[in-house]
Design an enzyme around this catalytic site. Structure first.
Site, short mmCIF file in Angstrom:
data_model
loop_
_atom_site.label_atom_id
_atom_site.label_comp_id
_atom_site.label_asym_id
_atom_site.label_seq_id
_atom_site.Cartn_x
_atom_site.Cartn_y
_atom_site.Cartn_z
N THR A 18 9.51 -7.84 -11.69
CA THR A 18 8.80 -9.01 -12.11
C THR A 18 7.60 -9.29 -11.12
OG1 THR A 18 10.56 -10.23 -12.87
CG2 THR A 18 8.73 -11.54 -12.46
N CYS A 26 1.41 1.49 12.33
CA CYS A 26 2.42 1.63 11.09
C CYS A 26 3.31 2.82 12.03
CB CYS A 26 1.70 2.38 9.98
SG CYS A 26 0.66 0.99 9.10
N GLY A 74 0.95 -1.10 0.06
CA GLY A 74 -0.01 -0.04 -0.01
C GLY A 74 1.01 1.28 0.17
N THR A 75 1.98 1.04 0.77
CA THR A 75 2.98 2.15 1.00
C THR A 75 3.29 2.71 -0.71
OG1 THR A 75 3.40 2.05 2.92
CG2 THR A 75 4.99 3.33 2.00
N GLN A 110 -7.99 0.87 3.69
CA GLN A 110 -8.60 0.35 4.88
C GLN A 110 -10.17 0.26 4.42
OE1 GLN A 110 -7.71 -0.88 7.84
NE2 GLN A 110 -5.74 0.12 7.94
N ASN A 131 -7.60 4.74 9.09
CA ASN A 131 -6.96 3.75 9.83
C ASN A 131 -7.03 3.95 11.19
OD1 ASN A 131 -4.90 5.47 8.65
ND2 ASN A 131 -3.68 4.35 9.96
N SER A 142 -4.02 -2.48 -0.27
CA SER A 142 -3.16 -3.54 0.19
C SER A 142 -3.61 -4.75 0.50
CB SER A 142 -2.43 -3.09 1.43
OG SER A 142 -1.46 -3.64 1.84
N ALA A 143 -2.98 -6.00 0.21
CA ALA A 143 -3.71 -7.12 0.49
C ALA A 143 -3.76 -7.53 1.92
CB ALA A 143 -2.92 -8.27 -0.38
N HIS A 144 -2.87 -7.28 2.48
CA HIS A 144 -2.64 -7.81 3.97
C HIS A 144 -3.75 -7.27 4.88
CE1 HIS A 144 -0.40 -4.56 6.59
NE2 HIS A 144 -0.05 -4.16 5.39
N1 PLP Z 1 -2.65 3.29 3.98
C1 PLP Z 1 -3.22 3.06 5.08
C2 PLP Z 1 -4.58 3.56 5.41
C3 PLP Z 1 -2.81 1.90 5.91
O1 PLP Z 1 -3.42 1.86 6.84
C4 PLP Z 1 -1.77 1.24 5.68
C5 PLP Z 1 -1.12 0.19 6.47
O2 PLP Z 1 -1.19 0.41 7.70
C6 PLP Z 1 -0.96 1.64 4.54
C7 PLP Z 1 -1.56 2.66 3.82
C8 PLP Z 1 0.44 0.99 4.14
O3 PLP Z 1 0.02 -0.28 3.57
P1 PLP Z 1 1.27 -1.44 3.44
O4 PLP Z 1 1.43 -1.70 4.91
O5 PLP Z 1 0.65 -2.55 2.65
O6 PLP Z 1 2.32 -0.64 2.96
#
Ligand code: PLP
Length: 400
Positions: free
Chosen positions: A243, A333, A75-76, A185, A157, A205-207
């Site tokens: 890749t 985070c 996601g970042t 989120q 989040n 983001s998948a996780h």
């Molecule tokens: N954006 C939001 C709103 C998030 O909550 C998070 C992770 O906590 C991220 C971005 C970052 O995602 P990733 O952990 O996949 O880099």
């Protein structure tokens, strides 16, 4: 024999990979492990798998075309790519140097915005109101025909507020800018339809949805100017070299499919559990307060952020951890630093109260027993900590 009680209540930080997602991914590690960019059979097979996952994911987020989905490493990365890539490319196409981000964004947006400032962009940090919402009229007051990019997250989040992204995108388009939303989120938890809401870009983001860590996606509406962050072999339509993680991407698409199947029923189930968390905590202890609106249309079902006045969040977190309960204070985070949450400060929560905030986030495997366990365990912990706290005595000495 009594089994040890525990509760994982931090699903906004991450989620376990669903067994059905693991089952979908497994063959692409053990058998179909070809490079999707190779021209021979194994490569072509992997390419077909990758494109099927892209189609499924694109349909799940409401993209008009699968080519609008670019898979990334997290996601970042999607956030960084969107902010830097759209601002740079938009400016190169003759747009201005003004960028707007909300003050409650994830660091994945705030840090590239800071970088843009250093590069000579003019960045506005738009504050939400006390209810945690960014209002379209507040955005209208700061944009101009110099505005190249507006980035406002869909679901926050930390406090779970849902931004009115269709209206915010419309305001951005009135001045000719591009609108990005961090939907990390939100997908699978609240309805999300990229084409219908009219946004230009979004991050995922998948996780956060029972998929693997290290897999993300960026939605880029056709025609949105974009300069890639990762350059090299030109994979992902030259928008993200490297890749592709085929198995991870298959898992991401499967994870989204499962979220969407469950969305209506899970919204009802989790809203009831979340409301029980809020009532159980605020009803059993004085001097507690919920952060952000709890209005159903503007708050996600799975997050509650509660200030417990006069107590350090970290002290509560550690004592809860001793009892097998996982929650978060502010954003996971940014944990490791004891700075008060920038989100809570931005919505007007004083620093000393922000320090005592707990984020409780629920998910697929949360049970009523876990919620009741938290509600049972937390009040005596808070009572003990408050009894030892000079801050609490000073604030509420006579009331408690
Ligand atoms: N954006 C939001 C709103 C998030 O909550 C998070 C992770 O906590 C991220 C971005 C970052 O995602 P990733 O952990 O996949 O880099």
């Amino acid at each position: 024999m009594e089994t040890e009680r525990s509760a994982f209540l931090d699903y906004s930080a991450t989620t376990p990979v669903d067994q059905r997602v693991i089952d979908a991914m497994m063959p692409h590690w053990t058998e179909g492990w070809g490079n999707p960019n190779s021209l021979y059979r194994q490569g072509r097979d992997a390419f077909r798998v990758l494109e099927a996952a892209r189609e499924s994911f694109a349909a799940g987020i409401g993209a008009a075309n699968p080519t609008e989905v670019i898979f990334t490493g997290c996601g970042t990365e999607s956030d960084d790519s969107a902010v830097l890539g759209i601002a740079h490319a938009g400016m190169a196409k003759g747009k201005g140097r003004h960028v707007v981000v909300s003050a409650i964004e994830h660091k994945g947006i705030l840090e590239p915005a800071k970088l843009l400032s250093k590069q000579g962009f003019d960045v506005t940090y738009l504050k939400p109101r006390e209810d945690g919402l960014v209002y379209p009229e507040d955005l209208r007051a700061v944009v101009s025909d110099e505005t190249v990019l507006v980035s406002i997250m869909h679901v926050n989040n930390e406090i779970g507020t849902i931004a009115p992204i269709a209206e915010l995108a419309a305001v951005t388009h009135e001045v000719g800018g591009y609108f990005h939303t961090d939907a990390v989120q939100s997908i699978g938890k609240v309805p999300f339809d990229a084409a219908a809401v009219g946004i230009d870009a979004a991050s995922f983001s998948a996780h956060k949805i029972y998929g693997p860590k290290g897999v993300g996606a960026l939605y880029l509406k056709r025609g949105t100017p974009f300069e890639p962050l990762l350059i090299g072999g030109g994979q992902e339509s030259k928008k993200r070299s490297g890749t592709q993680n085929v198995a991870g991407i298959v898992g991401f698409a499967k994870a989204l499919e499962l979220m969407l199947e469950d969305l209506p029923a899970e919204t009802v189930r989790l809203t009831a559990l979340r409301d029980r968390v809020v009532a159980g905590i605020t009803g059993s202890m004085p001097n507690t307060m919920v952060n952000g609106t709890m209005d159903a249309a503007s708050h996600t079902s799975n997050i509650a952020n509660i200030v417990i006045k006069g107590v350090e969040g970290e002290s509560m977190l550690l004592q809860l951890d001793n009892r097998g309960i996982a929650v978060s204070t502010g954003s996971a985070c940014s944990s490791g630093s004891l700075e008060p949450s920038h989100v809570l400060l931005a919505i007007g929560c004083p620093a000393e109260l922000a320090h005592g905030s707990l984020r409780i986030s629920l998910g697929r495997f949360t049970t009523a027993e876990e919620v009741e366990y938290l509600i049972e365990v937390l009040p005596p912990i808070v009572e003990r900590l408050r009894a030892m706290s000079p801050v609490y005595a000073k604030m509420f000495g006579d009331e408690s």
